[in-house]
Write a protein that holds these residues in place. Sequence first.
Motif, PDB file in Angstrom:
ATOM      1  N   GLN A 150      25.661  28.933 -31.498  1.00 62.69           N
ATOM      2  CA  GLN A 150      24.267  28.668 -31.860  1.00 62.69           C
ATOM      3  C   GLN A 150      23.791  29.809 -32.781  1.00 62.69           C
ATOM      4  N   GLU A 153      25.231  33.043 -31.041  1.00 66.12           N
ATOM      5  CA  GLU A 153      25.585  33.223 -29.632  1.00 66.12           C
ATOM      6  C   GLU A 153      26.701  32.241 -29.301  1.00 66.12           C
ATOM      7  N   ASP A 196      19.764  39.403 -21.480  1.00 60.08           N
ATOM      8  CA  ASP A 196      19.512  37.979 -21.687  1.00 60.08           C
ATOM      9  C   ASP A 196      18.390  37.509 -20.763  1.00 60.08           C
ATOM     10  N   GLN A 245      13.327  31.716 -23.185  1.00 56.18           N
ATOM     11  CA  GLN A 245      12.647  30.627 -23.890  1.00 56.18           C
ATOM     12  C   GLN A 245      11.361  30.166 -23.203  1.00 56.18           C
ATOM     13  N   GLU A 290      14.368  33.522 -27.918  1.00 56.93           N
ATOM     14  CA  GLU A 290      15.208  32.336 -27.684  1.00 56.93           C
ATOM     15  C   GLU A 290      14.356  31.079 -27.552  1.00 56.93           C
ATOM     16  N   GLU A 324      11.466  26.303 -31.123  1.00 60.59           N
ATOM     17  CA  GLU A 324      11.597  24.886 -31.469  1.00 60.59           C
ATOM     18  C   GLU A 324      10.607  24.438 -32.538  1.00 60.59           C
ATOM     19  N   TYR A 326      16.494  25.526 -31.369  1.00 64.11           N
ATOM     20  CA  TYR A 326      16.844  24.261 -31.990  1.00 64.11           C
ATOM     21  C   TYR A 326      16.260  24.119 -33.391  1.00 64.11           C
TER      22      TYR A 326
HETATM   23  O1    G Z   1      22.525  32.438 -22.554  1.00 63.76           O
HETATM   24  P1    G Z   1      21.186  31.718 -22.405  1.00 63.76           P
HETATM   25  O2    G Z   1      20.781  31.607 -20.981  1.00 63.76           O
HETATM   26  O3    G Z   1      20.137  32.288 -23.273  1.00 63.76           O
HETATM   27  O4    G Z   1      21.535  30.275 -22.976  1.00 63.76           O
HETATM   28  C1    G Z   1      20.705  29.645 -23.885  1.00 63.76           C
HETATM   29  C2    G Z   1      20.456  28.261 -23.385  1.00 63.76           C
HETATM   30  O5    G Z   1      19.313  27.731 -24.006  1.00 63.76           O
HETATM   31  C3    G Z   1      21.577  27.309 -23.724  1.00 63.76           C
HETATM   32  O6    G Z   1      21.634  26.368 -22.695  1.00 63.76           O
HETATM   33  C4    G Z   1      21.092  26.657 -24.988  1.00 63.76           C
HETATM   34  O7    G Z   1      21.669  25.366 -25.190  1.00 63.76           O
HETATM   35  C5    G Z   1      19.605  26.546 -24.719  1.00 63.76           C
HETATM   36  N1    G Z   1      18.817  26.533 -25.931  1.00 63.76           N
HETATM   37  C6    G Z   1      19.034  27.163 -27.107  1.00 63.76           C
HETATM   38  N2    G Z   1      18.038  26.934 -28.009  1.00 63.76           N
HETATM   39  C7    G Z   1      17.134  26.132 -27.384  1.00 63.76           C
HETATM   40  C8    G Z   1      15.899  25.548 -27.777  1.00 63.76           C
HETATM   41  O8    G Z   1      15.399  25.728 -28.893  1.00 63.76           O
HETATM   42  N3    G Z   1      15.250  24.793 -26.852  1.00 63.76           N
HETATM   43  C9    G Z   1      15.751  24.598 -25.611  1.00 63.76           C
HETATM   44  N4    G Z   1      15.081  23.819 -24.760  1.00 63.76           N
HETATM   45  N5    G Z   1      16.924  25.129 -25.204  1.00 63.76           N
HETATM   46  C10   G Z   1      17.632  25.888 -26.065  1.00 63.76           C
END
Ligand code: G
Length: 528
Positions: free
Chosen positions: A279, A293, A414, A438, A471, A474, A493
């Motif tokens: 990603q 990542e 993290d 996130q 992280e 969106e 995303y």
């Molecule tokens: O390692 P970590 O716990 O940060 O893993 C990131 C997780 O978040 C992964 O499951 C990844 O697919 C997810 N993820 C990455 N970008 C996004 C995003 O923009 N939106 C959401 N909902 N999940 C995301």
Amino acid sequence: MPLTVNRPARWSWRTLLPWIVGVVPLACGLAVMNWQIERELRAASQATARQVVEHVDHILDNLANAAQVLLPLAGSPCVDAQLALRSQVTRNAFVRSTNLFQHHNLYCSSLFGDFDEPVDAHDYTDGRLWLMNGNSVTPGHALLVYRASDGDRGAIITVDGDHLLTALRLIGPEEALQIRVGNAWMGKDGAVQDGVPPAAAAADVTLGSTRYPFSVHGGYEAGKQGELLRSHYPALLSLLLVLGVVAGGACRWQIRRASSPRAELRRALEADEFLPYFQPVVRKGDYRWAGAEVLMRWNHPREGLVRPDLFIPYAEHSGQIVAMTRALMLHTAQSLAPYTALLEDGFHIGINITADHCRDLSLLDDCQTFLQHFPPGRVRLTLELTERKLIEATPVALELFAKLHDMGVMIALDDFGTGQSSLNYLRQFKVDYLKIDQSFVAMIGGDALSQHILDSIIELSAKLGLGIVAEGVETEVQRDYLARSGVDFQQGYLFGRPMPASDFLKALAAQPGGARLPQGAPPEIMRG
Ligand code: G
Ligand code: G
Ligand code: MN
């Protein structure tokens, strides 16, 4: 592990197989023993029938001899023949009575002398033998009658049915035995009956005499086989039973072992089923890809792509995560190494590690091996520590982190803000980056309190001199807010979903102003 739970068909197959494995040797053994016993029974009943036939042949030989002696006298007056008739009865153990007939009339008998009784050749099978249910002297008592003729004269010799009965009872005490003459037969009860003798339930056999018109029927009653099985083979039977139980048990154990989550992960590791997905992490300002990542995916042969939250917790619990991460790092390095031209200097590669990695120094070697795949300075390896499993600040862990720093490997915290120990980690380990979880990014544009929390985290990182990665970005609103707040890197995303190596490299190559794919790039970049 949830991977195998919703497969009812496999469960029933797995529970069935040990039973099959257990029952098959038992059934085969029983079948072989049954076959053996059947053969033995058949041989025994054939031997018995043969003995009875021989014995009855022997009796009839005696009768035939007597008849042969008396035949020339048939037609002579009874007074002249009577002595000869009686003499045969006396001399011959099997002969009960002797008689002469002429013109269908029995006119002389050893018992009565002159006599008068019709004789019908049709009563006799082959005109020779008649099994009677008694006569006027002993009604209801079995009698075998032998007839020898010369024209319309002849001799009739009888033998008591008791002789036959004794033979049947003594020769085959355990068998159902019958002697049959024409349409009459006699069993071991001594009664003469019309018709066909009943067939025996087991080892039914019929043997005819080659010299006289009679046959012997033998065999055993139902249940004889089972009785023999129990009496002859108890040791073998118990051995089979034990064998069946052991085979079934071993099969069950093997199935359970082979289908345990631990074994499944080990198998997947050996089959190289854990793939790196990438990603992108973008830089503030131009939002160009500054790193990625690495997120593990399980390419399961039956289940397809499996998300890590379904198996990573178990892999951490069972301690297999260390070997899996090692394989993932190697896979990652091998996927990227041929395309280092696509990576700008200092390209960040984030690898998730857990507490298990901090128990010894083996991670140092793994990082070394990883970095050796790239020209010096081309990639910056960043290890992302999660708080799922608490990392203790043991001397080994502290030494590990110090040496990682010396190697130029960076540490990121993290999911920052979600665990209880984030601040402790900050104090104990020398951390380079914070990754804002996130859930905090999702608060942007929300209520004032949530916004304050996010702002405080960003402020904290600035005060501590830490780099910061947001992280789960969106939306453009989130992106712009974070950029204004001075967040260095963003991931989410909006910029790119986790993707296989081939897609990642293609997208990297297609970036405006990005490096071109090297000439003659191997086709796996297109396949991933
Ligand atoms: O390692 P970590 O716990 O940060 O893993 C990131 C997780 O978040 C992964 O499951 C990844 O697919 C997810 N993820 C990455 N970008 C996004 C995003 O923009 N939106 C959401 N909902 N999940 C995301
Ligand atoms: O992409 P996403 O659904 O991929 O990730 C789900 C969770 O799995 C995240 O919390 C992420 O940190 C974790 N994860 C993904 N890959 C790895 C890995 O290689 N090692 C560890 N320990 N965790 C990982
Ligand atoms: Mn992560």
